[in-house]
Design an enzyme around this catalytic site. Sequence first.
Site, PDB file in Angstrom:
ATOM      1  N   HIS A  28       0.823  -0.926   0.014  1.00  0.00           N
ATOM      2  CA  HIS A  28       0.149   0.049  -0.013  1.00  0.00           C
ATOM      3  C   HIS A  28       0.824   1.119  -0.003  1.00  0.00           C
ATOM      4  CE1 HIS A  28       0.293   1.117   4.407  1.00  0.00           C
ATOM      5  NE2 HIS A  28       0.427  -0.450   4.429  1.00  0.00           N
ATOM      6  N   GLU A  68      -5.316   1.246   2.661  1.00  0.00           N
ATOM      7  CA  GLU A  68      -4.895   0.103   3.849  1.00  0.00           C
ATOM      8  C   GLU A  68      -4.927   0.693   5.265  1.00  0.00           C
ATOM      9  OE1 GLU A  68      -2.958  -2.400   6.171  1.00  0.00           O
ATOM     10  OE2 GLU A  68      -2.405  -0.266   5.760  1.00  0.00           O
ATOM     11  N   GLU A  69      -4.522   1.993   5.302  1.00  0.00           N
ATOM     12  CA  GLU A  69      -4.360   2.300   6.687  1.00  0.00           C
ATOM     13  C   GLU A  69      -5.928   2.685   7.473  1.00  0.00           C
ATOM     14  OE1 GLU A  69      -1.950   1.995   8.532  1.00  0.00           O
ATOM     15  OE2 GLU A  69      -0.203   2.233   7.275  1.00  0.00           O
ATOM     16  N   ASP A 122       3.688  -6.219   3.300  1.00  0.00           N
ATOM     17  CA  ASP A 122       3.515  -5.156   4.173  1.00  0.00           C
ATOM     18  C   ASP A 122       4.513  -5.120   5.196  1.00  0.00           C
ATOM     19  OD1 ASP A 122       2.427  -2.876   5.638  1.00  0.00           O
ATOM     20  OD2 ASP A 122       0.235  -3.594   5.130  1.00  0.00           O
TER      21      ASP A 122
END
Length: 345
Positions: free
Chosen positions: A66, A217-218, A238
């Site tokens: 991401h 994503e966060e 990740d």
Amino acid sequence: MDYVDYIVKETKELLAVPGPSGFTGDAAAHLMKKLAEMGYEPVQTRKGAVLVELGGEKDAVLVSAHIDTLGAMVAEIKANGRLRLTNIGGLNANNTETENCMVFTREGRTYEATFQLANASVHVNSAYDETARNFDTMELVLDEKVKTKEEVEKLGIMAGDFVCFEPRTRVTESGYIKSRFLDDKLSSGILLGYARYLKEEKVVPGRKVYLMFTSYEEVGHGGAAPVPEDTVEFLSVDMGCVGDGLGCDETMVSICAKDSMGPYDYSVVSNLIRVAKEKKLAFAVDVYPHYGSDADAALKAGHDVKHGLIGPGVYASHGYERSHIEGVRNTFELLRGYLEGLNCN
């Protein structure tokens, strides 16, 4: 070519491009250009992700990193001309005190600022030590001559403007990589390195490979869409967790067996372990207590795929993070071996 050097170079460039969740347009454009220069045909999705096919013919695997990071948004312009912020993702106020920032207005203007405790002078504030650091007790101090809400508004600043924190990227002579937002721009750099490796070495993956660089994503839904219809496996690349109770350090690649959402696919994890052992990589298999990945989001969205999670060890996650070039190398080699078999040197 030493692809680790290339990965570190590309990671540094990407870290210099601001990109909290919801504000990743420049980062996506940066990746689109890099991939197109390699000879690929990337596309940008409606949601802002970058998707590219790398080749191969069957058993499609979607490999994801991401590009969005933690950050903040203006929640209120206070009467004294200071700004109250709301965090984007898991940004912790304790890790951001005194950090330099940039405010990006909707009109395209940018302003420098610093995130401080309200009444930040130790010589004045008798409660300085006892005050909890959170987004109600802290404020953004603009580097502009403003003392009222009206003066700030004349600058074009309003609620909803994005605030990006300075990454402070450094690579030491001993190989440590220190920066905010290694989660997950370091793994994005690794995927760029893998894409370049395939082109330069004229390697055809042993299975069909897509890369996806997600943009949310966060905040929990980056991998929910779009997943190509022929995908049978979703592999998130990740950050690997480093801390008490875990086996991974910054020089290793972490293979996650379970995170806060539950266990990863048994066969995927087992095959990742097998490849890591056969390639004699420095790795650890760990259980992450507070974590969710794009692969988790894909399953929650209803995609019928196997899923896995790997990444270079990153210490001080969601703060001023640290990894090492050996962690990068081990992750890159695990990705190569897993996607192509063990015939590559």
